[in-house]
Design an enzyme around this catalytic site. Sequence first.
Site, PDB file in Angstrom:
ATOM      1  N   GLU A 126      24.204  61.093 -35.020  1.00  0.00           N
ATOM      2  CA  GLU A 126      23.001  61.003 -34.178  1.00  0.00           C
ATOM      3  C   GLU A 126      21.860  60.411 -34.981  1.00  0.00           C
ATOM      4  O   GLU A 126      21.870  60.489 -36.221  1.00  0.00           O
ATOM      5  CB  GLU A 126      22.607  62.399 -33.691  1.00  0.00           C
ATOM      6  CG  GLU A 126      22.090  63.280 -34.821  1.00  0.00           C
ATOM      7  CD  GLU A 126      22.169  64.773 -34.527  1.00  0.00           C
ATOM      8  OE1 GLU A 126      23.301  65.276 -34.381  1.00  0.00           O
ATOM      9  OE2 GLU A 126      21.109  65.403 -34.454  1.00  0.00           O
ATOM     10  N   LYS A 128      18.552  59.823 -37.066  1.00  0.00           N
ATOM     11  CA  LYS A 128      17.674  60.670 -37.883  1.00  0.00           C
ATOM     12  C   LYS A 128      16.249  60.291 -37.518  1.00  0.00           C
ATOM     13  O   LYS A 128      15.787  59.183 -37.823  1.00  0.00           O
ATOM     14  CB  LYS A 128      17.939  60.431 -39.371  1.00  0.00           C
ATOM     15  CG  LYS A 128      17.109  61.335 -40.263  1.00  0.00           C
ATOM     16  CD  LYS A 128      17.578  61.237 -41.705  1.00  0.00           C
ATOM     17  CE  LYS A 128      16.885  62.261 -42.580  1.00  0.00           C
ATOM     18  NZ  LYS A 128      15.436  62.058 -42.689  1.00  0.00           N
ATOM     19  N   ASP A 130      12.326  60.007 -37.515  1.00  0.00           N
ATOM     20  CA  ASP A 130      11.337  60.002 -38.592  1.00  0.00           C
ATOM     21  C   ASP A 130      10.064  60.699 -38.114  1.00  0.00           C
ATOM     22  O   ASP A 130       9.108  60.046 -37.693  1.00  0.00           O
ATOM     23  CB  ASP A 130      11.058  58.554 -39.009  1.00  0.00           C
ATOM     24  CG  ASP A 130      10.370  58.503 -40.354  1.00  0.00           C
ATOM     25  OD1 ASP A 130      10.225  59.573 -40.990  1.00  0.00           O
ATOM     26  OD2 ASP A 130       9.980  57.402 -40.769  1.00  0.00           O
ATOM     27  N   TYR A 236      17.751  69.285 -32.312  1.00  0.00           N
ATOM     28  CA  TYR A 236      19.025  68.870 -32.920  1.00  0.00           C
ATOM     29  C   TYR A 236      19.690  69.973 -33.735  1.00  0.00           C
ATOM     30  O   TYR A 236      20.744  69.754 -34.323  1.00  0.00           O
ATOM     31  CB  TYR A 236      18.847  67.625 -33.787  1.00  0.00           C
ATOM     32  CG  TYR A 236      17.763  67.719 -34.830  1.00  0.00           C
ATOM     33  CD1 TYR A 236      17.829  68.632 -35.864  1.00  0.00           C
ATOM     34  CD2 TYR A 236      16.663  66.859 -34.787  1.00  0.00           C
ATOM     35  CE1 TYR A 236      16.838  68.724 -36.806  1.00  0.00           C
ATOM     36  CE2 TYR A 236      15.658  66.943 -35.731  1.00  0.00           C
ATOM     37  CZ  TYR A 236      15.755  67.881 -36.732  1.00  0.00           C
ATOM     38  OH  TYR A 236      14.770  67.974 -37.675  1.00  0.00           O
ATOM     39  N   LYS A 324      21.235  56.786 -44.642  1.00  0.00           N
ATOM     40  CA  LYS A 324      19.926  56.145 -44.511  1.00  0.00           C
ATOM     41  C   LYS A 324      20.064  54.652 -44.227  1.00  0.00           C
ATOM     42  O   LYS A 324      20.989  54.005 -44.697  1.00  0.00           O
ATOM     43  CB  LYS A 324      19.118  56.334 -45.812  1.00  0.00           C
ATOM     44  CG  LYS A 324      18.899  57.764 -46.222  1.00  0.00           C
ATOM     45  CD  LYS A 324      18.116  58.581 -45.234  1.00  0.00           C
ATOM     46  CE  LYS A 324      16.632  58.417 -45.338  1.00  0.00           C
ATOM     47  NZ  LYS A 324      16.017  59.077 -46.461  1.00  0.00           N
ATOM     48  N   CYS A 429       0.681  56.748 -77.255  1.00  0.00           N
ATOM     49  CA  CYS A 429       0.303  57.332 -75.969  1.00  0.00           C
ATOM     50  C   CYS A 429      -1.090  56.817 -75.587  1.00  0.00           C
ATOM     51  O   CYS A 429      -2.029  56.939 -76.374  1.00  0.00           O
ATOM     52  CB  CYS A 429       0.283  58.853 -76.079  1.00  0.00           C
ATOM     53  SG  CYS A 429      -0.460  59.639 -74.644  1.00  0.00           S
ATOM     54  N   CYS A 432      -3.690  59.979 -75.753  1.00  0.00           N
ATOM     55  CA  CYS A 432      -4.089  60.744 -76.947  1.00  0.00           C
ATOM     56  C   CYS A 432      -3.759  59.995 -78.239  1.00  0.00           C
ATOM     57  O   CYS A 432      -3.979  60.525 -79.322  1.00  0.00           O
ATOM     58  CB  CYS A 432      -3.441  62.123 -76.952  1.00  0.00           C
ATOM     59  SG  CYS A 432      -1.668  62.089 -77.276  1.00  0.00           S
ATOM     60  N   CYS A 447       5.317  60.744 -75.166  1.00  0.00           N
ATOM     61  CA  CYS A 447       4.211  61.050 -76.066  1.00  0.00           C
ATOM     62  C   CYS A 447       4.607  62.268 -76.892  1.00  0.00           C
ATOM     63  O   CYS A 447       5.102  63.260 -76.359  1.00  0.00           O
ATOM     64  CB  CYS A 447       2.975  61.346 -75.226  1.00  0.00           C
ATOM     65  SG  CYS A 447       1.716  62.245 -76.117  1.00  0.00           S
ATOM     66  N   CYS A 453      -2.136  66.567 -76.045  1.00  0.00           N
ATOM     67  CA  CYS A 453      -2.338  65.406 -75.170  1.00  0.00           C
ATOM     68  C   CYS A 453      -2.975  65.868 -73.861  1.00  0.00           C
ATOM     69  O   CYS A 453      -2.369  66.625 -73.101  1.00  0.00           O
ATOM     70  CB  CYS A 453      -1.006  64.727 -74.887  1.00  0.00           C
ATOM     71  SG  CYS A 453      -1.164  63.364 -73.723  1.00  0.00           S
TER      72      CYS A 453
HETATM   73  S1  IVH Z   1      19.770  68.298 -39.150  1.00  0.00           S
HETATM   74  C1  IVH Z   1      20.446  71.801 -42.217  1.00  0.00           C
HETATM   75  N1  IVH Z   1      19.378  66.243 -37.575  1.00  0.00           N
HETATM   76  O1  IVH Z   1      15.685  65.178 -41.594  1.00  0.00           O
HETATM   77  C2  IVH Z   1      19.891  70.481 -41.848  1.00  0.00           C
HETATM   78  N2  IVH Z   1      17.761  66.666 -39.280  1.00  0.00           N
HETATM   79  O2  IVH Z   1      16.254  65.039 -44.454  1.00  0.00           O
HETATM   80  C3  IVH Z   1      19.280  70.446 -40.507  1.00  0.00           C
HETATM   81  N3  IVH Z   1      15.879  65.108 -39.256  1.00  0.00           N
HETATM   82  O3  IVH Z   1      14.325  68.272 -42.486  1.00  0.00           O
HETATM   83  C4  IVH Z   1      18.705  69.144 -40.208  1.00  0.00           C
HETATM   84  N4  IVH Z   1      16.536  63.920 -37.528  1.00  0.00           N
HETATM   85  O4  IVH Z   1      13.360  67.113 -40.430  1.00  0.00           O
HETATM   86  C5  IVH Z   1      18.899  66.943 -38.633  1.00  0.00           C
HETATM   87  N5  IVH Z   1      19.114  64.502 -36.086  1.00  0.00           N
HETATM   88  C6  IVH Z   1      18.670  65.194 -37.110  1.00  0.00           C
HETATM   89  C7  IVH Z   1      17.465  64.874 -37.751  1.00  0.00           C
HETATM   90  C8  IVH Z   1      17.050  65.623 -38.849  1.00  0.00           C
HETATM   91  C9  IVH Z   1      15.583  64.088 -38.435  1.00  0.00           C
HETATM   92  C10 IVH Z   1      15.052  65.522 -40.400  1.00  0.00           C
HETATM   93  C11 IVH Z   1      14.755  66.991 -40.498  1.00  0.00           C
HETATM   94  C12 IVH Z   1      15.223  67.401 -41.861  1.00  0.00           C
HETATM   95  C13 IVH Z   1      15.282  66.095 -42.565  1.00  0.00           C
HETATM   96  C14 IVH Z   1      16.292  66.163 -43.682  1.00  0.00           C
END
Ligand code: IVH
Length: 706
Positions: A126, A128, A130, A236, A324, A429, A432, A447, A453
């Site tokens: 699914e 991710k 942002d 989610y 990612k 450094c 210092c 350093c 320092c």
């Molecule tokens: S599952 C135990 N599903 O990504 C993990 N996270 O990098 C539960 N996020 O803190 C997270 N979309 O804020 C999950 N479809 C998705 C997501 C998602 C965004 C974020 C979430 C998490 C972060 C982790």
Amino acid sequence: MSGDVPVSDLKKDQARAELQRLSILLKQANHAYHGEDAPNISDAAYDALKRRNLEIEARFPTLEQPESPSHQVGATASHGFEKVEHSIPMLSLGNAFDDSDVVDFDTSIRKYLGLPTETALFYTAEPKIDGLSLALRYEAGVLVHAATRGDGRVGENVTANARTIKNVPVSLNGAPDVLEVRGEVYMSHADFEALNENQLRAGGKVFANPRNAAAGSLRQLDATITASRPLKFFAYAWGSVSEPLGKTQSQAIARLADLGFSTNALTRVCQSPAELIEHYSSIEAQRATLGYDIDGVVYKVNELGLQARLGFRSTTPRWAIAHKFPAELAWTRLEAVDIQVGRTGALSPVARLHPVTVGGVVVSSATLHNEDYIAGRDSTGTTIRDGKDIRVGDWVQVYRAGDVIPKVADVDLAKRPADAKAFVFPTLCPECQSEAIREPGDAVRRCSGGLICPAQIIERLKHFVSRAAFDIEGLGAKQVEQFFEDGWIKEPVDIFTLRDRYGAGLQQLKNREGWGEKSANNLFDAIDEKRVIPLNRLIFGLGIRHVGEGAASLLARHYGTWDKFEAAMSGASIDDDETWEDLLAIDGVGRVMATSLVTAFHQTAERASIDRLVAKLDIQPVSRPATDNSPVDGKTIVFTGTLEKMTRAEAKARAEALGAKVSGSVSAKTDILVAGPGAGSKAKKAAELGVEMIDEDGWLAMIEGF
Ligand code: IVH
């Protein structure tokens, strides 16, 4: 202005208008003071506004509003949001950056579970999102609590704000008695553009990207502002639930959708790494037209029973990963290279760039890692970027991946100015002037000034007060610098003696801009609050090299109390096999971290500074999770021979989760030997030593139900 009119002469309309104005001014002042660490009015002026507000309300009680500033009493309102502890921590995700990482993810899960490749293993894939994560707690179908992720363990109570998000249901029909829904708050591209246009027109803050806009909108002390912002929520995941939501991830998400939550329509069930990657490509192709920001694709093991078996590493689940999208790139000119000195003395080169937009964010500085990286080599001496070095004046390629600090990736030699000179990395450094030394095998030059320092001292202090460490309200990086410059704080313990030293009159502090008697006392109160500190935060706050937040929690959970931790660190020695092996036996502690810990506790000056600090604190023990009544809590267990119902890794993780220590060899300290078929010398030795011996079924029976 009506503010000049005595309260007794005010007409009701004038009073109403003035209360509105006061409410805005006080909110702005609160925000400037607590949210931005930059007071915009003096304490006396603040008190006068608050007094006038109270006097007007006393004369016109019907004008008093529920959100009146006079209701915001005490620490909670003035110190921002109330903190809430998550009943189940909100974790982050491990990352996959390319196809081979996805294959490795599948392989390691199969290995952990002992699943052969021919056995089907399903995943969900699914987008991710942002944005920022939010936990919504429903009891008897009513939204009772909403919390941000915070540090994963403790978040901020944003209930009033969450209630204003249009697609967050405030009540549910047919939900489990307790249901904590987790998901992401975000802002669509169209809503973000419109909000920024409005903000620009109204002279308000313009946000750099939809994620910042969503975060800034949710974390408003005034929920009416949140209500006016177009936030959305995708569900989610979940935390505490009084009954299961389904047998699989996809069933559970479908159940959340039935209950009225928005879930992501691009969620698919996939059967192999190849299918996951195919869905990833399809989501990536739709990325630009989705209308909201996503930064990758999340894969989760579908069967919840398997998720439970896989469990968690210290901060991430074993059963999920974020694949990612490639980083965003841009080209710009390198204007200068600055050298920053970190808390461990590391000299880090920072690129000062002609400002450029990378993925919606203006970037004007980026990391250059270390001197080899600038010269076009990696730490083993192998060439990178085809050996091209980086020079001031060059055109460089900058990239950002997710939240991480921008990096300089490449250089365009065709655009190099004729007079550009190779960068000479300093050997002194810059802070210092002590010699900066590069140990063989270390990529970093450091350093050697240690605690003479100033940069190292300041960085250590900043680390000490940082969010995951002592997190002292009103004492941020800026204030630490100011106090250090003024000679008030040189080491952490000095923070805790500030009140005594300045109690006499607070004169010096008062003379400093932005510090009145009230704000100084607020600061001292906030400091006093943190005298009671959980062990993990203290360990992290000490700033010992290689001991990050996760490792500090691990150590705190392992030792439980400061006394035990301190005794182990002081007692451990690299020359003593037994104490050294005990430290290394902790899952997650390697040689590098162990050496760093032991060194810190054996260095006289550093040790004395730690002791001075600890004397001023009340250190809270950290309990091991899920070990209540555990039959193996505190025991040392050895596994040997073949295990048939679970893999060795799973058995070890389960035992550790129940508070046991898993060791690789049998000794007088061993409490239990779990022996499968084919057990050899270890079983023999255990028998000689009279150690309790059980087989795999015996082990499973012992831990059943825990
Ligand atoms: S599952 C135990 N599903 O990504 C993990 N996270 O990098 C539960 N996020 O803190 C997270 N979309 O804020 C999950 N479809 C998705 C997501 C998602 C965004 C974020 C979430 C998490 C972060 C982790």
